[in-house]
Design a protein around this motif. Structure first.
Motif, mmCIF file in Angstrom:
data_model
loop_
_atom_site.group_PDB
_atom_site.id
_atom_site.type_symbol
_atom_site.label_atom_id
_atom_site.label_comp_id
_atom_site.label_asym_id
_atom_site.label_seq_id
_atom_site.Cartn_x
_atom_site.Cartn_y
_atom_site.Cartn_z
ATOM 1 N N MET A 12 0.796 -1.349 0.053
ATOM 2 C CA MET A 12 0.134 0.041 0.116
ATOM 3 C C MET A 12 0.986 1.301 -0.142
ATOM 4 N N ARG A 13 0.677 2.130 -1.055
ATOM 5 C CA ARG A 13 1.257 3.305 -0.682
ATOM 6 C C ARG A 13 0.421 4.572 -0.712
ATOM 7 N N VAL A 14 0.674 5.369 0.222
ATOM 8 C CA VAL A 14 -0.439 6.452 0.746
ATOM 9 C C VAL A 14 0.172 7.728 0.352
ATOM 10 N N THR A 15 -0.268 8.455 -0.265
ATOM 11 C CA THR A 15 0.035 9.811 -0.785
ATOM 12 C C THR A 15 -0.800 10.853 -0.351
ATOM 13 N N LEU A 16 -0.495 11.760 0.626
ATOM 14 C CA LEU A 16 -1.197 12.730 1.192
ATOM 15 C C LEU A 16 -1.587 13.805 0.084
ATOM 16 N N LEU A 17 -2.607 14.072 -0.568
ATOM 17 C CA LEU A 17 -2.588 14.970 -1.818
ATOM 18 C C LEU A 17 -3.008 16.381 -1.097
ATOM 19 N N GLY A 18 -3.707 16.504 0.145
ATOM 20 C CA GLY A 18 -4.402 17.669 0.502
ATOM 21 C C GLY A 18 -4.206 17.519 2.094
ATOM 22 N N THR A 19 -3.457 18.491 2.732
ATOM 23 C CA THR A 19 -3.281 18.397 4.377
ATOM 24 C C THR A 19 -3.673 19.718 4.971
ATOM 25 N N GLY A 20 -4.466 20.406 4.151
ATOM 26 C CA GLY A 20 -4.992 21.551 4.565
ATOM 27 C C GLY A 20 -6.340 21.562 5.425
ATOM 28 N N ASP A 21 -6.856 22.469 6.056
ATOM 29 C CA ASP A 21 -8.257 22.784 6.329
ATOM 30 C C ASP A 21 -9.200 23.362 5.377
ATOM 31 N N PRO A 66 -17.391 -3.890 7.047
ATOM 32 C CA PRO A 66 -16.322 -3.904 6.197
ATOM 33 C C PRO A 66 -16.867 -4.135 4.876
ATOM 34 N N PHE A 67 -16.223 -3.584 3.945
ATOM 35 C CA PHE A 67 -16.729 -3.745 2.458
ATOM 36 C C PHE A 67 -15.000 -3.804 1.545
ATOM 37 N N GLU A 68 -15.279 -4.343 0.584
ATOM 38 C CA GLU A 68 -13.963 -4.271 -0.207
ATOM 39 C C GLU A 68 -14.077 -3.437 -1.227
ATOM 40 N N SER A 69 -12.887 -2.811 -1.409
ATOM 41 C CA SER A 69 -12.504 -1.749 -2.731
ATOM 42 C C SER A 69 -11.069 -1.737 -2.913
ATOM 43 N N CYS A 70 -10.834 -1.941 -4.372
ATOM 44 C CA CYS A 70 -9.567 -1.770 -4.840
ATOM 45 C C CYS A 70 -8.653 -2.910 -4.050
ATOM 46 N N GLY A 71 -9.154 -4.082 -3.696
ATOM 47 C CA GLY A 71 -8.366 -5.133 -3.222
ATOM 48 C C GLY A 71 -8.085 -4.910 -1.587
ATOM 49 N N LEU A 72 -8.729 -3.834 -1.153
ATOM 50 C CA LEU A 72 -8.679 -3.487 0.453
ATOM 51 C C LEU A 72 -9.766 -3.735 1.080
ATOM 52 N N VAL A 90 -11.016 3.305 8.200
ATOM 53 C CA VAL A 90 -10.146 2.294 8.238
ATOM 54 C C VAL A 90 -9.956 1.488 7.131
ATOM 55 N N ILE A 91 -8.500 1.557 6.741
ATOM 56 C CA ILE A 91 -8.213 0.782 5.575
ATOM 57 C C ILE A 91 -7.180 -0.205 5.799
ATOM 58 N N GLU A 92 -7.468 -1.315 5.481
ATOM 59 C CA GLU A 92 -6.586 -2.611 5.699
ATOM 60 C C GLU A 92 -6.275 -3.556 4.372
ATOM 61 N N ASP A 93 -5.097 -4.055 4.275
ATOM 62 C CA ASP A 93 -4.562 -4.582 3.231
ATOM 63 C C ASP A 93 -4.940 -6.103 3.694
ATOM 64 N N PRO A 94 -5.676 -6.901 3.378
ATOM 65 C CA PRO A 94 -5.950 -8.496 3.876
ATOM 66 C C PRO A 94 -4.699 -9.264 3.593
ATOM 67 N N GLN A 95 -3.978 -8.865 2.714
ATOM 68 C CA GLN A 95 -2.791 -9.854 2.228
ATOM 69 C C GLN A 95 -1.689 -9.290 3.201
ATOM 70 N N THR A 96 -1.175 -8.204 3.401
ATOM 71 C CA THR A 96 -0.213 -7.669 4.205
ATOM 72 C C THR A 96 -0.390 -7.557 5.574
ATOM 73 N N GLY A 97 -1.563 -7.185 5.962
ATOM 74 C CA GLY A 97 -1.965 -6.595 7.132
ATOM 75 C C GLY A 97 -1.707 -5.209 7.494
ATOM 76 N N ALA A 98 -1.292 -4.601 6.562
ATOM 77 C CA ALA A 98 -0.962 -3.118 6.570
ATOM 78 C C ALA A 98 -2.229 -2.345 6.901
ATOM 79 N N LYS A 99 -2.181 -1.362 7.773
ATOM 80 C CA LYS A 99 -3.317 -0.659 8.258
ATOM 81 C C LYS A 99 -3.198 0.861 8.483
ATOM 82 N N VAL A 100 -4.206 1.465 7.842
ATOM 83 C CA VAL A 100 -4.185 3.007 7.907
ATOM 84 C C VAL A 100 -5.405 3.602 8.489
#
Ligand SMILES: [Zn+2]
Ligand SMILES: [Zn+2]
Ligand SMILES: [Zn+2]
Length: 275
Positions: A1-10, A137-143, A161-171
Protein backbone atom coordinates in the motif's frame (compact mmCIF):
# COMPACT_ATOMS: atom_id res chain seq x y z
CA UNK A 1 0.00 0.00 0.00
CA UNK A 2 1.31 3.42 -0.93
CA UNK A 3 -0.38 6.36 0.78
CA UNK A 4 0.06 9.84 -0.69
CA UNK A 5 -1.21 12.87 1.20
CA UNK A 6 -2.64 14.99 -1.62
CA UNK A 7 -4.25 17.62 0.62
CA UNK A 8 -3.30 18.31 4.24
CA UNK A 9 -5.01 21.66 4.90
CA UNK A 10 -8.30 22.82 6.36
CA UNK A 11 -11.11 24.42 4.40
CA UNK A 12 -9.17 27.56 3.37
CA UNK A 13 -5.82 25.82 2.91
CA UNK A 14 -2.31 27.22 3.45
CA UNK A 15 -1.41 29.63 2.05
CA UNK A 16 -4.91 31.06 2.39
CA UNK A 17 -6.03 33.26 -0.50
CA UNK A 18 -5.63 36.95 0.39
CA UNK A 19 -3.83 36.24 3.68
CA UNK A 20 -0.52 37.87 4.61
CA UNK A 21 -0.07 36.23 8.03
CA UNK A 22 3.48 35.11 8.82
CA UNK A 23 2.60 31.45 8.27
CA UNK A 24 1.08 32.05 4.82
CA UNK A 25 4.03 34.28 3.86
CA UNK A 26 6.52 31.61 4.92
CA UNK A 27 4.54 28.88 3.11
CA UNK A 28 4.69 30.94 -0.11
CA UNK A 29 8.43 31.61 0.32
CA UNK A 30 9.21 27.93 0.95
CA UNK A 31 6.80 26.65 -1.70
CA UNK A 32 4.85 24.64 0.88
CA UNK A 33 1.21 23.87 0.23
CA UNK A 34 -1.61 22.53 2.37
CA UNK A 35 -4.51 22.19 -0.01
CA UNK A 36 -7.96 20.91 0.90
CA UNK A 37 -8.15 17.37 2.31
CA UNK A 38 -7.62 14.29 0.17
CA UNK A 39 -5.60 11.07 0.45
CA UNK A 40 -4.58 8.73 -2.38
CA UNK A 41 -4.09 5.05 -1.56
CA UNK A 42 -2.49 2.84 -4.20
CA UNK A 43 -2.73 -0.92 -3.84
CA UNK A 44 0.47 -1.97 -5.54
CA UNK A 45 -0.57 -5.65 -5.56
CA UNK A 46 -3.65 -5.00 -7.71
CA UNK A 47 -2.63 -1.75 -9.43
CA UNK A 48 -5.83 -0.07 -8.15
CA UNK A 49 -6.10 3.36 -6.57
CA UNK A 50 -8.53 4.58 -3.96
CA UNK A 51 -9.22 8.26 -3.30
CA UNK A 52 -10.36 9.27 0.18
CA UNK A 53 -12.40 12.48 -0.10
CA UNK A 54 -12.75 14.63 -3.20
CA UNK A 55 -10.92 17.89 -2.60
CA UNK A 56 -11.90 21.07 -4.46
CA UNK A 57 -8.15 21.04 -5.31
CA UNK A 58 -8.48 17.68 -7.13
CA UNK A 59 -7.06 19.00 -10.42
CA UNK A 60 -3.96 20.70 -9.01
CA UNK A 61 -3.35 17.74 -6.68
CA UNK A 62 -3.28 15.24 -9.55
CA UNK A 63 -1.09 17.58 -11.60
CA UNK A 64 1.37 18.01 -8.71
CA UNK A 65 1.63 14.34 -7.70
CA UNK A 66 2.70 11.36 -9.76
CA UNK A 67 -0.31 9.22 -8.85
CA UNK A 68 -2.88 7.50 -11.08
CA UNK A 69 -6.49 8.62 -11.28
CA UNK A 70 -8.73 6.76 -8.82
CA UNK A 71 -10.48 3.46 -9.54
CA UNK A 72 -12.77 4.04 -6.56
CA UNK A 73 -13.55 6.79 -4.07
CA UNK A 74 -14.67 7.21 -0.49
CA UNK A 75 -16.43 10.25 1.02
CA UNK A 76 -16.32 10.80 4.81
CA UNK A 77 -18.85 13.66 5.04
CA UNK A 78 -20.52 16.32 2.93
CA UNK A 79 -18.52 19.44 3.83
CA UNK A 80 -17.25 21.46 0.86
CA UNK A 81 -13.58 20.66 1.42
CA UNK A 82 -14.20 16.87 1.28
CA UNK A 83 -16.84 16.51 -1.42
CA UNK A 84 -16.96 19.43 -3.82
CA UNK A 85 -14.10 18.12 -5.96
CA UNK A 86 -16.20 15.18 -7.12
CA UNK A 87 -17.34 17.09 -10.21
CA UNK A 88 -13.71 16.96 -11.40
CA UNK A 89 -14.12 13.32 -12.37
CA UNK A 90 -16.38 14.34 -15.25
CA UNK A 91 -14.78 13.11 -18.51
CA UNK A 92 -11.72 11.85 -16.57
CA UNK A 93 -12.99 8.53 -15.25
CA UNK A 94 -15.83 6.25 -16.12
CA UNK A 95 -17.80 3.94 -13.85
CA UNK A 96 -16.22 5.18 -10.63
CA UNK A 97 -17.63 3.46 -7.51
CA UNK A 98 -18.01 5.99 -4.67
CA UNK A 99 -18.49 4.52 -1.19
CA UNK A 100 -20.28 6.68 1.36
CA UNK A 101 -21.95 6.23 4.74
CA UNK A 102 -25.54 4.92 4.73
CA UNK A 103 -26.64 6.34 8.09
CA UNK A 104 -29.37 9.03 7.88
CA UNK A 105 -28.16 12.36 9.27
CA UNK A 106 -30.89 14.08 11.35
CA UNK A 107 -29.34 17.43 10.34
CA UNK A 108 -30.02 16.85 6.62
CA UNK A 109 -32.54 14.00 6.74
CA UNK A 110 -30.29 12.22 4.24
CA UNK A 111 -27.30 9.92 4.42
CA UNK A 112 -23.98 11.07 2.94
CA UNK A 113 -24.64 8.60 0.12
CA UNK A 114 -28.06 10.14 -0.60
CA UNK A 115 -26.68 13.68 -0.56
CA UNK A 116 -24.02 12.68 -3.09
CA UNK A 117 -26.61 11.03 -5.36
CA UNK A 118 -28.81 14.15 -5.26
CA UNK A 119 -26.01 16.71 -5.65
CA UNK A 120 -24.16 14.87 -8.43
CA UNK A 121 -27.13 13.60 -10.42
CA UNK A 122 -25.36 14.87 -13.57
CA UNK A 123 -22.66 12.23 -12.94
CA UNK A 124 -25.29 9.49 -12.81
CA UNK A 125 -23.78 7.50 -15.67
CA UNK A 126 -20.17 8.15 -14.51
CA UNK A 127 -20.25 7.20 -10.84
CA UNK A 128 -22.04 4.59 -8.79
CA UNK A 129 -22.77 5.56 -5.18
CA UNK A 130 -22.59 2.66 -2.71
CA UNK A 131 -24.16 3.24 0.72
CA UNK A 132 -22.14 1.56 3.50
CA UNK A 133 -23.19 0.90 7.09
CA UNK A 134 -20.82 2.06 9.86
CA UNK A 135 -18.42 -0.67 11.08
CA UNK A 136 -19.46 -3.01 8.23
CA UNK A 137 -16.33 -4.00 6.29
CA UNK A 138 -16.49 -3.71 2.50
CA UNK A 139 -13.98 -4.38 -0.25
CA UNK A 140 -12.59 -1.80 -2.65
CA UNK A 141 -9.39 -1.81 -4.72
CA UNK A 142 -8.42 -5.13 -3.08
CA UNK A 143 -8.49 -3.45 0.35
CA UNK A 144 -10.86 -3.85 3.28
CA UNK A 145 -12.52 -0.60 4.37
CA UNK A 146 -14.74 0.39 7.29
CA UNK A 147 -16.43 3.67 8.16
CA UNK A 148 -16.43 4.51 11.88
CA UNK A 149 -18.59 7.25 13.44
CA UNK A 150 -16.70 10.26 14.82
CA UNK A 151 -17.89 13.62 16.24
CA UNK A 152 -18.16 16.65 13.95
CA UNK A 153 -21.35 18.56 14.90
CA UNK A 154 -23.79 19.38 13.48
CA UNK A 155 -23.16 16.88 10.64
CA UNK A 156 -22.54 13.17 10.77
CA UNK A 157 -18.93 12.45 9.89
CA UNK A 158 -16.93 9.25 9.70
CA UNK A 159 -13.37 8.14 10.15
CA UNK A 160 -12.04 5.39 7.92
CA UNK A 161 -10.05 2.22 8.49
CA UNK A 162 -8.15 0.80 5.50
CA UNK A 163 -6.53 -2.63 5.74
CA UNK A 164 -4.67 -4.77 3.27
CA UNK A 165 -5.95 -8.33 3.88
CA UNK A 166 -2.78 -9.79 2.33
CA UNK A 167 -0.08 -7.82 4.16
CA UNK A 168 -2.01 -6.73 7.27
CA UNK A 169 -0.99 -3.10 6.68
CA UNK A 170 -3.44 -0.69 8.33
CA UNK A 171 -4.17 3.01 7.85
CA UNK A 172 -6.58 4.85 10.14
CA UNK A 173 -8.05 8.26 9.28
CA UNK A 174 -9.90 10.12 12.01
CA UNK A 175 -11.94 12.22 9.57
CA UNK A 176 -13.00 15.68 10.74
CA UNK A 177 -13.67 15.18 14.43
CA UNK A 178 -13.52 16.48 17.96
CA UNK A 179 -11.61 14.44 20.54
CA UNK A 180 -14.92 12.80 21.56
CA UNK A 181 -14.63 9.79 19.26
CA UNK A 182 -16.88 6.94 20.48
CA UNK A 183 -15.17 3.99 22.17
CA UNK A 184 -16.21 1.47 19.54
CA UNK A 185 -14.71 3.67 16.82
CA UNK A 186 -11.48 4.02 18.81
CA UNK A 187 -11.33 0.23 18.96
CA UNK A 188 -11.62 -0.02 15.17
CA UNK A 189 -9.03 2.73 14.59
CA UNK A 190 -6.52 1.22 17.07
CA UNK A 191 -3.02 -0.09 16.23
CA UNK A 192 -2.56 1.47 12.78
CA UNK A 193 0.75 1.49 10.92
CA UNK A 194 -0.18 5.03 9.87
CA UNK A 195 -2.64 7.40 11.59
CA UNK A 196 -3.87 10.54 9.82
CA UNK A 197 -5.38 12.74 12.51
CA UNK A 198 -7.32 16.00 12.29
CA UNK A 199 -5.32 18.63 14.22
CA UNK A 200 -6.68 21.94 13.03
CA UNK A 201 -4.80 24.24 15.44
CA UNK A 202 -2.61 24.09 18.55
CA UNK A 203 -4.51 24.08 21.87
CA UNK A 204 -3.06 27.52 22.68
CA UNK A 205 -5.43 29.05 20.11
CA UNK A 206 -8.63 27.83 21.82
CA UNK A 207 -8.92 31.15 23.66
CA UNK A 208 -9.65 32.78 20.29
CA UNK A 209 -12.55 30.44 19.46
CA UNK A 210 -15.98 31.91 20.36
CA UNK A 211 -16.78 28.82 22.47
CA UNK A 212 -13.17 28.08 23.47
CA UNK A 213 -11.81 24.56 23.84
CA UNK A 214 -13.30 21.36 25.26
CA UNK A 215 -12.31 17.88 26.38
CA UNK A 216 -9.41 19.11 28.54
CA UNK A 217 -6.69 16.69 29.64
CA UNK A 218 -5.47 16.31 33.24
CA UNK A 219 -3.39 19.49 32.86
CA UNK A 220 -6.37 21.49 31.56
CA UNK A 221 -5.16 21.49 27.94
CA UNK A 222 -8.13 21.37 25.51
CA UNK A 223 -8.09 18.43 23.12
CA UNK A 224 -10.94 19.90 21.05
CA UNK A 225 -10.99 23.32 19.34
CA UNK A 226 -14.53 24.68 19.54
CA UNK A 227 -16.75 21.65 18.92
CA UNK A 228 -15.74 20.24 15.52
CA UNK A 229 -11.99 19.52 15.39
CA UNK A 230 -9.15 18.19 17.53
CA UNK A 231 -6.33 20.41 18.67
CA UNK A 232 -2.77 19.29 17.94
CA UNK A 233 -2.56 18.14 21.57
CA UNK A 234 -5.83 16.22 21.20
CA UNK A 235 -4.65 14.50 18.02
CA UNK A 236 -1.35 13.52 19.64
CA UNK A 237 -3.14 12.19 22.73
CA UNK A 238 -5.37 10.11 20.47
CA UNK A 239 -2.36 8.80 18.55
CA UNK A 240 -0.85 7.69 21.82
CA UNK A 241 -4.05 6.01 22.94
CA UNK A 242 -4.48 4.25 19.57
CA UNK A 243 -0.89 3.02 19.70
CA UNK A 244 -0.18 4.38 16.21
CA UNK A 245 3.19 3.31 14.77
CA UNK A 246 3.42 6.53 12.79
CA UNK A 247 1.26 9.66 12.98
CA UNK A 248 0.82 12.55 10.58
CA UNK A 249 -1.30 15.52 11.59
CA UNK A 250 -3.60 16.78 8.83
CA UNK A 251 -6.48 19.20 8.18
CA UNK A 252 -4.17 21.97 9.41
CA UNK A 253 -5.13 25.65 9.49
CA UNK A 254 -2.87 28.61 8.68
CA UNK A 255 -3.46 29.82 12.27
CA UNK A 256 -0.51 27.71 13.48
CA UNK A 257 2.25 30.20 14.40
CA UNK A 258 5.09 30.06 11.81
CA UNK A 259 7.55 28.46 14.24
CA UNK A 260 5.09 25.59 14.85
CA UNK A 261 3.38 25.32 11.46
CA UNK A 262 6.12 23.35 9.71
CA UNK A 263 7.37 21.25 12.64
CA UNK A 264 6.96 17.47 12.98
CA UNK A 265 4.60 15.64 12.89
CA UNK A 266 2.54 18.18 10.91
CA UNK A 267 2.06 16.95 7.35
CA UNK A 268 2.49 18.89 4.10
CA UNK A 269 1.08 18.05 0.68
CA UNK A 270 2.89 15.39 -1.31
CA UNK A 271 4.15 13.21 1.53
CA UNK A 272 4.03 9.52 0.64
CA UNK A 273 4.22 6.43 2.84
CA UNK A 274 4.93 2.85 1.83
CA UNK A 275 3.21 0.35 4.14
ZN1 LIG B 1 -2.58 33.06 6.72
ZN1 LIG C 1 -15.89 18.96 7.99
ZN1 LIG D 1 -12.83 19.47 6.55
Amino acid sequence: MRVTLLGTGDTTGTPTVGCDCATCVEARERGISRSRFSVHVANERTGDSLLVDFSPDFRSQFLANDVPLPDAGVVTHIHFDHLDGLGNVYRLVDGLPVHAPAETDPATDESVAETIRAKYDYLEDRIGVHAREPFEPFESCGLELRFVPVDHPPLLCFGLVIEDPQTGAKVSLTGDTSYEIPERSRGALADPDLLLADAIVPASLCEYHPIGGRHEDADGVPRTFGSKHMTREGALALADELNATRTRLVHLAHYYPPDEAFAEPLAVDGEAYEL
